[in-house]
Write an enzyme that holds these catalytic residues in place. Sequence first.
Site, PDB file in Angstrom:
ATOM      1  N   ASN A  97     -19.210 -13.797 -85.902  1.00  0.00           N
ATOM      2  CA  ASN A  97     -19.677 -12.445 -86.223  1.00  0.00           C
ATOM      3  C   ASN A  97     -20.974 -12.459 -87.028  1.00  0.00           C
ATOM      4  O   ASN A  97     -21.650 -11.428 -87.136  1.00  0.00           O
ATOM      5  CB  ASN A  97     -18.597 -11.665 -86.974  1.00  0.00           C
ATOM      6  N   HIS A  98     -21.361 -13.612 -87.593  1.00  0.00           N
ATOM      7  CA  HIS A  98     -22.631 -13.695 -88.325  1.00  0.00           C
ATOM      8  C   HIS A  98     -23.777 -14.169 -87.436  1.00  0.00           C
ATOM      9  O   HIS A  98     -24.918 -14.221 -87.913  1.00  0.00           O
ATOM     10  CB  HIS A  98     -22.488 -14.616 -89.532  1.00  0.00           C
TER      11      HIS A  98
END
Length: 736
Positions: free
Chosen positions: A250-251
């Site tokens: 998700n980063h």
Amino acid sequence: MGCGTSIAVENQTRPSETDGSIKQPSPALTIKAAILIQRWYRRYVARLEMRRRYTWNIFQSIEYAGEQDQLQLSSFFSFMLDNYTQINGNGPDLISHLLDSVVDPLTEEVRQLKYEQIVVPESYSGPHLSFPLSVTDTNALLCAFKEEQTLHGKYVLQLLYETKKFLKQMPNVIYLSTSYAKEITICGDLHGSLDDLLLIFYKNGLPSAENPYIFNGDFVDRGKKSTEIIIILFAFLLLYPDHMHLNRGNHEDHIMNLRYGFTREVMQKYKTHGREILQVFQDVFSLLPLATVIDNKVLIVHGGISDKTDLDFLSTVERHKVKSALRVPKRSVDDLSVRACSRSSSRSRLDSPRTSGRTSRASRRRKKHCTKQGSCSSSSSSSSSSSSSMCSPRVSSRNTPRRPPPSPSLPSPTDVLQVPFLDSFVSLEPPEPPREELEWQQVVDILWSDPKNHNGCSLNSFRGGGCYFGPDVTQTLLQKHGLCLLIRSHECKQEGYELCHNGQVITIFSASNYYEEGSNRGAYIKLGPELVPRFFQYQVSRSTRKLTLHQKVRVAEGSALRALKEKLYAHRSELMAAFQQYDIDNTGRISTSEWAQVVESVLRLDLPWRTLRPRLARLGADGNVEYKSCFEDISLGEPIPPVTPNLAETLYRYRTDLEIIFNIIDKDHSGQISIEEFRQTWKLFSSHLGVAVNDQAIDDMARSIDFNKDGSIDFNEFLEAFRVVHKLDVKEQQQG
């Protein structure tokens, strides 16, 4: 000789142990003493464990609160981009270049030629790369990064171009077999911690045909060596394409990178080519595979799954279109009108297991905002569906500044349209969401979800995105696809790994010291043909190597409490107003239960406030809490004269959001913006928070911080005035 003589004399004068002059303790007394020592030690260990656990809870709650803030800011950006073509009414949209994918008019061949023409100066002493890469190149990178050297921008762009070209050929779901290797090593989040990556390579060996690796996302952000990590991983990916595998986290998201440091790091290390590098990173991140399957039995994804996750559908997703999971796909005007009608005319709604309980209560709290065209949008969530949601943070209290309406919510597949027909209503199925939305929902769930112990699938309101999935959801997906194990990352664990759902879900996290030095171990998994996971733990330790367990806990606890006190100070006005509602006689004291209730209702961190009270506020002589003592040990730096105390508190609380908006406007990341750009920053900031700041106050503030009167503002100096000072830390520094 003297010492030996003196000892001999002492021994001669000392009574013999066998002459009966020393009374031996009785066995009963010895047992009693042992029991007392054992009780004391158990209590000591229990207290230490309690401190360790609440320290961990503080770190995790504050981390997730920050992610909620980021999701809410992204929702605001999405709303502004979807609904307004101009922010200030007379200029181009300030955020469209960030949120919408930039269409590069240059072809891949032209871009590659452009990168190759970049001249590397003779003064450059770092590593040189030649493509295709060799083992010599990867060894040179490792040695250079150990020596704190930086790879030249030309080589970074060439490496990213080659990686992008390779990833375009890769499927969404990678299928591997252990028959070609003895064991496969699986690593979790690294978050810019180069020391952890180097330690893994030292303990487990470098990637090779005989030593394959899977890195399960979140390579960047938070740590200071994100560029070095991603360069090393991409280099090994090109060197061993069949034995090095990277899943997206998700980063790996350019909007998340704005908040958590990767964007700033790239611009600081590559001032000349930084913007080009960031643009290619955005493309490469969107091309990373979403999942890996080993021997058709083990599924590896970064976050988790939902009750709507379908690996067959996931394999068909056009992943390159999801540049950011925080960017909700834009819907057509017709779709939004249908959604508005379904909200305004429906009298009943079928609840799915995913949207029951907390979600239904939250949805009732949402306010409706209707435009002149009759369309409605919820006031606090950017999207909501039965399979995924980038849900907004919980409202901390009624005194919280009003948030503007973000993007309209997405319809749930179980929503029912109630269409008026004569004097009754006819139920119709809503239109199927566009395929782009369905693909986005699948990606969000894969990247953002977390497991829970209870059955069912519900919105992940604590983190703000994805869902919570229970053991039944795990069992259903594994049975559907003939799998036996789910390996995921996404959550820091104190021991580096954790098993749940009857051993069917494993969380692996590879960044040690994630919250604070000594806060957690890192770990990786080795998986052989028998598919029995073996765990290997480690901890990069420098300053804490010689500390005792008690000292390590104290260091981490101190850091967590400082962060929590800053959180209290950021909400001082709200807390004081709530405290005074209980303090009718204005005594400055309330009961412990009232204090705990107020703090939780405002901060919503789900912490053991009664246990933490002695570390945050003192008791009066009557046994009640002196609530003003919460704020005694912390204060803001020297404020700017035109800034009122209330505005200063608001600036401190939302300084990260303000910094992100500034970074969007400061396109060259020089740290300097014009006074007009400063006004635009404030217009975005006040719109995001619903805070009314008049133009005169903004102009006065701008003039006061334009120290050299050149018409530009050093924004970093401006933000420095809104950072807190811990008084106890200042005293310790003065004493030292």
